[in-house]
Scaffold this active site. Structure first.
Site, PDB file in Angstrom:
ATOM      1  N   TYR A  50      -6.035  -2.388  -5.611  1.00 55.80           N
ATOM      2  CA  TYR A  50      -5.080  -1.790  -4.679  1.00 55.80           C
ATOM      3  C   TYR A  50      -4.485  -0.524  -5.305  1.00 55.80           C
ATOM      4  O   TYR A  50      -3.863  -0.567  -6.363  1.00 55.80           O
ATOM      5  CB  TYR A  50      -3.954  -2.761  -4.341  1.00 55.80           C
ATOM      6  CG  TYR A  50      -4.320  -3.868  -3.380  1.00 55.80           C
ATOM      7  CD1 TYR A  50      -5.431  -3.785  -2.562  1.00 55.80           C
ATOM      8  CD2 TYR A  50      -3.525  -5.009  -3.271  1.00 55.80           C
ATOM      9  CE1 TYR A  50      -5.759  -4.802  -1.677  1.00 55.80           C
ATOM     10  CE2 TYR A  50      -3.838  -6.030  -2.385  1.00 55.80           C
ATOM     11  CZ  TYR A  50      -4.961  -5.919  -1.592  1.00 55.80           C
ATOM     12  OH  TYR A  50      -5.272  -6.935  -0.709  1.00 55.80           O
ATOM     13  N   LEU A 196      -0.238  -9.817  11.468  1.00 52.57           N
ATOM     14  CA  LEU A 196       0.148  -8.948  12.583  1.00 52.57           C
ATOM     15  C   LEU A 196      -0.997  -8.030  13.011  1.00 52.57           C
ATOM     16  O   LEU A 196      -0.790  -7.068  13.740  1.00 52.57           O
ATOM     17  CB  LEU A 196       1.373  -8.113  12.192  1.00 52.57           C
ATOM     18  CG  LEU A 196       2.664  -8.907  11.982  1.00 52.57           C
ATOM     19  CD1 LEU A 196       3.773  -7.998  11.465  1.00 52.57           C
ATOM     20  CD2 LEU A 196       3.088  -9.595  13.279  1.00 52.57           C
TER      21      LEU A 196
END
Length: 299
Positions: A50, A196
């Site tokens: 990341y 989401l």
């Protein structure tokens, strides 16, 4: 701990080398971790790749600066820079775990995951690396991510992961058929990331309107193009109505629904104010009938 603070946008957008150095800045990452800690989130999720290592490094610097010690999940598979090696070969897994510990500034990784399956490496070889890391006290537990039922079955032939972390939301329910039941059968925790759906379930994307500046649909839209249909927009309208009836946001209801099916979720807010959705979700307990009703909103 049912909600994990996702740190995938710290210094980049996930593991994509093209976006290393973008995403949240170090200052913004610190603000998010401060706000998450104040909200009661005591578990951080990251990966070695990341931001090309920035996410782990900034988490380590935040831990040193604040003295806070959250539970930490990190993952390995992807290259840490363009052209670097990748995969789950034994030597690489051990090397990457040791480098993650250095960046995080901690003496152990609480949960170490494979970030992707590696068809080039037998799972037994990767397992041997995990077992060595556990024996050395560098890792407490291991698990797998982005795994289908067949792949999870291969792992179960050689060992039992502590946790499976997969994409799961109202707009991605593939795991309900096999993976979630398989986890339940073998006592494996099931953790949902992208609950989401890249922000789609917050209601930020509207029919016939341009996506907000800086959103996923302006930076990495490809994984979500399939959602640009009338069926999805109609379902989002119904989800918004159901949320309004309960006095919560669209995102809060969507997270509460996932919490009804998963052991825990990884939430990746972009700003501290977005943590309000998490608070809403934790305060909203859906009955079985409500859970089924919300689950039917997209047909």
């Amino acid at each position: 701990m049912r909600v994990v603070l996702g740190c995938g946008n710290f210094g980049g957008i996930g593991s994509a080398p093209a976006f290393f150095g973008r995403g949240e800045t170090r200052e913004q990452a610190f603000e998010l971790m401060d706000a998450g800690w104040a909200t009661g989130l005591r578990w951080l999720d990251t990966a070695d790749a990341y931001g090309g290592g920035r996410s782990e490094t900034w988490i380590g610097e935040w831990i040193e600066q604040t003295g806070n010690r959250p539970r930490i999940t990190t993952k390995t598979f992807n290259p840490m820079e363009e052209g670097a090696d990748s995969g789950l070969a034994r030597a690489r897994v051990i090397r990457q775990a040791e480098s993650s510990l250095d960046r995080l500034g901690v003496d152990r990784i609480d949960l170490y995951l494979t970030h992707e399956p590696d068809p080039r490496t037998p799972v037994a070889q990767t397992l041997s690396a995990f077992e060595e890391l556990v024996e050395r006290g560098l890792v407490d537990a291991w698990g797998v991510s982005n795994v289908e039922a067949a792949g999870l079955g291969e792992w179960l032939e050689v060992g039992r992961p502590a946790l499976v972390q997969n994409s799961y939301s109202l707009l991605d329910r593939r795991d309900e058929a096999e993976v979630i039941p398989l986890c339940a059968e073998h006592g494996i925790a099931y953790q949902a990331f992208s609950p989401l759906a890249g922000g789609w379930l917050t209601g930020k994307y509207r029919r016939d309107e341009a996506p907000p500046s800086g959103s996923r649909m302006t930076m990495r839209p490809e994984p979500y193009r399939h959602l640009e249909t009338d069926r999805i927009y109609d379902g989002l309208d119904r989800l918004g109505e159901a949320a309004a009836e309960r006095g919560v946001s669209t995102g809060g209801l969507a997270l509460a629904w996932v919490l009804g099916s998963a052991s825990s979720i990884v939430a990746g807010p972009r700003r501290p104010a977005h943590l309000g959705i998490v608070t809403e979700a934790l305060s909203l307990e859906l009955s079985p009938a409500e859970h089924e009703s919300v689950g039917s909103l997209f047909g």
